[in-house]
Design an enzyme around this catalytic site. Structure first.
Site, PDB file in Angstrom:
ATOM      1  CB  THR B 459      -0.875  -0.009   1.260  1.00  0.00           C
ATOM      2  OG1 THR B 459      -0.036  -0.403   2.367  1.00  0.00           O
ATOM      3  CG2 THR B 459      -1.972  -1.039   1.142  1.00  0.00           C
ATOM      4  NE  ARG B 621      -2.208  16.893   3.928  1.00  0.00           N
ATOM      5  CZ  ARG B 621      -1.307  16.733   4.901  1.00  0.00           C
ATOM      6  NH1 ARG B 621      -1.554  15.889   5.898  1.00  0.00           N
ATOM      7  NH2 ARG B 621      -0.187  17.396   4.878  1.00  0.00           N
ATOM      8  CG  ASN B 624       3.664   9.116  -2.705  1.00  0.00           C
ATOM      9  OD1 ASN B 624       3.425   9.161  -3.908  1.00  0.00           O
ATOM     10  ND2 ASN B 624       4.857   8.814  -2.230  1.00  0.00           N
ATOM     11  CD  GLN B 631      -3.244   0.843  -2.058  1.00  0.00           C
ATOM     12  OE1 GLN B 631      -4.211   0.466  -1.417  1.00  0.00           O
ATOM     13  NE2 GLN B 631      -2.319   0.007  -2.456  1.00  0.00           N
ATOM     14  CD  GLU B 697     -11.177  -2.212   2.125  1.00  0.00           C
ATOM     15  OE1 GLU B 697     -11.300  -1.222   2.885  1.00  0.00           O
ATOM     16  OE2 GLU B 697     -11.461  -3.365   2.476  1.00  0.00           O
TER      17      GLU B 697
END
Lengths: 152, 731
Positions: B459, B621, B624, B631, B697
C-alpha cells in the site's frame, strides 16, 4: 545427486535431492531469494530467471537440468550499487506494490528488451502476460518497460 | 521547504523490491531449519475414522507427524477487533470442510516433507455436506451483525413511486490469492518464540499465539517487514500458523511452512458468494422514494465473517425510506474472510446495477439519476458529511471520460464489429479507523526514526509514513527512517478496512508533534536558546530546525539543541483515536468515487474487453500521488477481475474446490488491463489532523457494476451474475 550450478558467473557444486527445482536450489541452497515462489506450478512467473539468456520459470525447471548452463537471477542485475535501467524504471513508475512478483517481472522485462520484443505497447502487453501481478501494477509495468525501450 | 506531502516520491522501499532484497517471510533461513507440509481433508463433512501415519513417519528425513491423535489440546484464539479467531486446528476427528488441515508433517527438507505428507493415509466416515445456501438443513442466522436498517416507511415509499425496478444479483466465491504464498517460520528459544509470518497484523498474531500456547506476549516476537500482498488474507491468524508453531515446539528446531497455491484457496479465507435482491422505487423525475435490499452469504461451520452485503443500500443515496436485511447460512466450506472491500464489493454490484436499471426504466441518464439522489447529509445519522466530493467525482470523471458522447439507446454505439458500451457506477465507501500507536525518536545528528508494528502489504505505508514524519518534524525525507512489521514496536491495528493510513498517520503525526514539544521542553529555561519559553503553537519546523512562526531567524537546529543538552536521543509516543461523528457533529466520511468504463463486445464471439476506465476519487488528502494512484489502479484491476474473471468453483457433490490453481482460477494478465485513468478530487477531511480518507478499497468497488452497466449499454443484455463470461454474451 551432484550438480554444479553456474549462477551469476560463479560455479556452485551442490549435492541435491533429485527432486529439487532450480527455484528451490537458488532459494534454499544458495541463499538467492530474489526469485519468488508464487505458485510452484509454472503459472505465475514470480520465479522467472534467465537460463542461457532465455526466460524460464525456475519452479518448473529441475536443478539437475541446469548443469553446464548459465543461470542469471535478479541479484546479478545491478552493478556495484547502480541499478539496471529496468530496475530504475520500475522504481520511477511505481511498477509494483507488494513487490513479490517484481523480480520475475523485471527478469522478464530484461529478456523482452534483449529479444527486441518491446517495440510497442501491444508487444509488451502480450509478452509480459506470463507474469501475474495481483496488486494490479500492469499499466505501470508497461510504462516502465516502454521508457527503457525508448531510451534505447 | 518544498512540499513533502502529496509529492509523488518513489517508494522508500523501491530499491529493496527491485533488487529482490526485500525480506518476505518465506525468504527467511535459519541453521537447522526444518520444513513442514500439510495434509488436508479430502471430504467436506464427516469424521476421521482412521489415520495411518506409519509410512510417513518411516520416510527419510521425517522428524514428526502431528495429527488430532497426538496434538495437545489448544485454546481457540481470542476475540479480536475483527471478530472471533478461526477455530484451532487438529483438535478432534471432525471434518467441517474439504481441505481442512488434518495433519502436519515435518522433515529436514521441503521435498521430503511433501513426499511424507503424501504417505499419510486417512479414512473418513462421510456425511452429506451442506454446500448450498438453500439447503433446508442449513442453519440460517438473520441479522447476524445487527446492522439491518429500517428507515422511514418503505411500503409508503414504494406506493408513492412511479417506477419500480427489482433484480436479483449474484456474486461467486472469490479467493484473495495474494501472489506471495503465505508462509510461517517459527523458532522457539525455551518459552520465547519468534515468528516470521505473512500477516497484515503482527500484534494479532502475537496476542493469539500467547493465548493458544499459554506463554506471555512479551516472549513472542512476530516479524513481517515485507508481505507478498494480502487483500485481507493476512488479517486473521489462520490455523496453519498455529500448526507451524506447534511443530517447531515439537521438533525443537526452526520450522518453515510455505502454503502451496492450492492450499491458499482453503486456508486463508475468501470472499463468500452472495445472492442479493435490490428493489428501487422512484418518481418520474428520478427521485428515489424507497430502497428495499436483502442479501445472503455463507459462513463456515464454526466461524464468523463480516459480509453485510445489503448494507450499502442504506448509506449510498439520499432516500428517506430504506430497508436492508442480511442473512448468513452455515455451510461445510473453508472459512470465508475479508477480501479487499468485503461486503461492499458484492453489494455495490447489486445496488449500482439496480440504479442503472432504474435509470433505463426512467429513460434518464444514469449520471443524472445519481446526481439527483446525492446524499447531502449522511442518510443514517442526518449529520453533515465531514467531507463529500462525490458530485465533483461525477463531474470531473464524466468530463475526463467523455460521458456526454454516450448515446442512450443500448447497442447504438459501434466501431466496426465491436459494440461499444459506456457504463458507470458510484461508490460511497464507509469510514473505518481504530486506535493506533507510534513512537518517534530524534537523534543527535538531527535525523529521526519513527516506528509502529504496522505492515506495508504494498500500500505504500513505509513511504507515506516517512513523508508524514518528515513533514511533522520539518526534516527532509532522507533524514527520516520509518520502520514497521515487528510486534516489539508500538501497537498497530491491521492493514485493512482502508483504515491504516488514517490510524497510523495520525499516530505518527501526534508522536512527532509531541517530540517537537519535548524539544521545546529541553530549552524551556535555556538562556542560550532563541526558543526559550516557547510553546508548540509558537513555533514551526523546517529544514531540521525549530523556529518562531513567521521568523525563521529566531530558531535553531534540532542537532544544536540536542548537542548542547547532551541528549543522544529524544523519543515521544503518539496514540491516535478514531474520530467520532457524535463528538464532531459531522458524519465521519470515507472515500467516494465515480467509475466510468468503456467496454467493447464482439456480438458474434461474445468477447468482452474493457477499453478504458476513469476513476474519480475523493480520498481526502492524498499523501503521495504516486502510491495513492497505484492503490486505485490496483483496486481497479481487482474490480475488473471480479467483474470478468474470478470464480472459485466448488464441486457441489464433494465440496472440493475444482480450480484451485493459477492455471484454472483466472485473474487478469497484463494484456487484459487497459490504461487506467485516476483523478483525485476533494479536500483534506477535517475529521482528523492529517485529513486522509483510506484509498485501499474504494478503487475496487464499482467496477463490476460499471462494467455490467456498460455491457447493457453495448448489447441491451443485463448481466446480474458475476463473473460476466462469454456464454452470457453470445448474442
Amino acid at each position: 545427486m551432484e550438480v554444479t550450478l553456474n549462477v551469476n558467473g560463479s560455479a556452485h557444486p551442490l549435492r541435491l535431492d533429485a527432486r529439487v527445482t532450480l527455484l528451490d536450489a537458488l532459494r534454499d541452497h544458495l541463499g538467492l531469494t530474489g526469485a519468488k515462489k508464487g505458485c510452484d506450478q509454472g503459472a505465475c512467473g514470480a520465479c522467472t530467471v534467465l537460463l542461457d539468456g532465455r526466460r524460464v520459470v525456475a519452479c518448473l525447471t529441475l536443478a539437475a537440468q541446469c548443469e553446464e548452463r548459465e543461470v542469471t537471477t535478479i541479484e546479478a542485475l545491478s552493478e556495484e550499487g547502480t541499478p539496471h535501467p529496468v530496475q530504475a524504471a520500475f522504481a520511477r513508475h511505481d511498477a509494483f506494490q507488494c513487490g513479490y512478483c517484481t523480480p520475475g517481472q523485471i527478469m522478464s522485462a530484461v529478456a523482452l528488451l534483449a529479444e527486441g520484443r518491446a517495440g510497442s505497447e501491444e508487444e509488451i502487453r502480450e509478452f509480459m502476460s506470463g507474469n501475474l501481478c495481483r496488486c494490479g501494477a500492469y499499466p505501470n509495468i508497461r510504462k516502465a518497460i516502454r521508457d527503457v525501450a525508448e531510451e534505447g | 521547504m518544498t512540499a513533502i506531502i502529496g509529492a509523488g516520491i518513489d517508494r522508500v522501499d523501491a530499491a529493496l523490491k527491485v533488487t529482490g532484497s526485500a525480506n518476505y517471510p518465506n525468504d527467511v533461513a535459519y541453521p537447522g531449519l526444518a520444513h513442514a507440509a500439510l495434509v488436508r481433508a479430502t471430504v467436506a463433512a464427516g469424521r476421521i475414522r482412521a489415520i495411518d501415519t506409519s509410512a510417513a513417519e518411516a520416510a527419510p528425513g521425517v522428524l514428526t507427524v502431528i495429527t488430532h491423535l497426538t496434538a495437545p489440546r489448544l485454546d481457540r484464539g481470542p476475540m479480536t477487533l475483527l471478530g472471533p479467531s478461526p477455530p484451532a486446528p487438529i483438535q478432534d476427528d471432525r471434518i467441517l470442510h474439504h481441505g481442512q488441515h488434518v495433519a502436519i508433517v515435518v522433515a529436514d527438507s521441503p521435498e521430503r516433507a511433501r513426499h511424507a505428507a503424501s504417505l499419510v493415509r486417512v479414512e473418513y466416515e462421510t456425511v452429506k455436506a451442506l454446500l448450498d445456501l438453500d439447503d433446508p438443513r442449513a442453519e440460517v442466522t438473520a441479522n447476524p451483525w445487527n446492522l439491518d436498517t429500517d428507515r422511514g416507511d418503505v411500503a409508503a415509499g414504494f406506493a408513492a413511486a412511479d417506477v419500480v425496478v427489482e433484480g436479483t444479483y449474484t456474486t461467486p466465491d472469490n479467493t484473495n490469492n495474494p501472489l506471495g504464498l503465505m508462509s510461517t517460520v517459527a523458532i522457539w528459544h525455551g518459552d520465547s518464540l519468534t515468528v516470521h509470518d505473512s500477516t497484515q497484523w503482527p500484534h494479532n498474531v502475537r496476542t493469539s499465539l500467547a493465548k493458544i500456547f499459554k506463554v506471555p506476549e512479551s516472549g513472542i516476537r512476530v516479524l513481517a517487514p515485507y508481505v507478498g500482498g494480502g487483500f485481507g488474507a493476512g488479517l486473521r491468524m489462520w490455523p496453519h500458523v498455529i500448526l507451524t508453531v506447534l511443530a517447531a515446539r515439537e521438533v525443537g528446531r526452526p520450522v518453515k511452512l510455505v502454503l502451496t497455491r492450492p492450499e491458499m484457496f482453503t486456508s486463508v479465507g475468501h470472499r463468500p458468494h452472495s445472492v442479493m435482491r435490490f428493489k428501487l422505487g422512484a418518481t418520474r423525475d428520478g427521485r428515489l422514494m424507497a430502497i428495499d435490499a436483502d442479501g445472503v452469504s455463507p459462513v463456515a461451520m464454526e466461524d464468523d465473517d463480516y459480509e453485510p452485503v445489503s448494507l450499502c443500500a442504506a448509506t449510498a443515496y439520499g432516500c428517506s425510506h430504506v430497508r436492508t436485511r442480511d442473512r448468513q447460512v452455515r455451510l461445510n466450506i473453508p472459512c470465508p474472510g475479508s477480501m479487499r472491500a468485503p461486503a461492499e464489493g458484492q453489494g455495490n454490484f447489486g445496488l449500482e446495477s439496480a440504479v442503472d436499471e432504474l435509470a433505463h426504466a426512467l429513460g434518464m441518464d444514469p449520471l443524472e439519476l445519481r446526481l439527483r439522489n446525492f446524499a447531502q447529509a449522511d442518510p443514517e445519522s442526518g449529520l453533515p458529511w465531514s467531507s463529500n466530493a462525490l458530485r465533483e467525482c461525477y463531474r470531473l470523471g464524466a468530463e475526463r471520460f467523455g460521458w456526454s458522447r454516450r448515446t442512450p439507446q443500448p447497442g447504438s454505439m459501434r466501431e466496426g464489429r465491436w459494440l461499444i458500451g459506456y457504463g458507470m457506477a458510484a461508490v460511497s465507501y464507509p469510514a473505518y479507523q481504530v486506535p493506533c500507536q507510534a513512537r518517534a525518536s530524534l537523534h543527535r545528528d538531527g535525523s529521526a526514526f519513527v516506528r509502529s508494528a504496522a505492515t506495508d502489504i504494498g500500500t505504500g505505508t513505509y513511504t507515506v509514513m516517512t513523508q508524514l514524519a518528515a513533514e511533522s518534524l520539518g526534516l527532509d525525507v532522507s533524514r527520516v527512517r520509518f520502520d514497521l512489521g515487528d510486534s516489539d514496536m508500538p501497537y498497530s491495528p491491521q492493514a485493512g478496512g482502508s483504515g491504516l493510513t488514517g490510524a497510523l498517520g495520525n499516530a505518527v503525526h501526534l508522536a512527532c508533534r509531541r517530540l517537537v514539544g519535548d524539544v521545546l521542553d529541553l530549552v524551556r529555561d535555556d538562556a542560550n536558546s532563541p526558543l526559550r519559553g516557547m510553546k508548540l503553537d509558537d513555533v514551526t519546523v523546517d529544514q531540521g530546525r525549530v523556529h518562531r512562526v513567521g521568523i525563521p531567524e529566531q530558531g535553531e537546529a534540532y542537532s544544536d539543541i540536542l548537542a548542547r543538552h547532551g541528549v543522544e536521543e529524544l523519543s515521544a509516543d503518539g496514540r491516535s483515536i478514531p474520530p467520532r461523528s457524535e463528538d464532531l457533529g459531522m458524519a465521519v466520511a470515507g472515500a467516494f468515487g465515480a467509475k466510468f468504463v468503456e467496454v467493447r463486445v464482439d456480438p458474434d464471439l461474445g468477447l468482452l474487453r474493457v477499453a478504458r476506465v476513469v476513476s474519480a476519487i475523493d480520498g481526502g488528502r492524498v499523501l503521495n500521488e504516486k502510491t495513492a494512484t497505484s492503490q486505485i489502479v490496483g483496486g481497479t484491476v481487482g474490480g475488473i477481475s471480479q467483474a470478468m474473471f474470478e470464480d472459485t468453483a466448488t464441486d457441489r457433490e464433494t465440496g472440493r474446490i475444482a480450480n484451485a490453481t493459477f492455471g484454472d482460477y483466472l485473474i487478469p494478465v497484463n494484456a487484459d488491463i487497459p490504461d487506467i485513468d485516476v483523478i483525485f478530487v476533494g479536500e483534506p477531511d477535517p475529521a482528523t489532523p492529517i485529513g486522509t480518507k483510506g484509498v485501499g478499497e474504494v478503487g475496487l468497488v464499482g467496477l463490476a457494476a460499471a462494467i455490467a452497466n456498460a455491457v447493457h449499454h453495448a448489447t441491451g443484455r443485463r448481466i446480474r451474475t458475476l463473473p460476466i463470461t462469454i456464454d452470457q454474451l453470445m448474442l
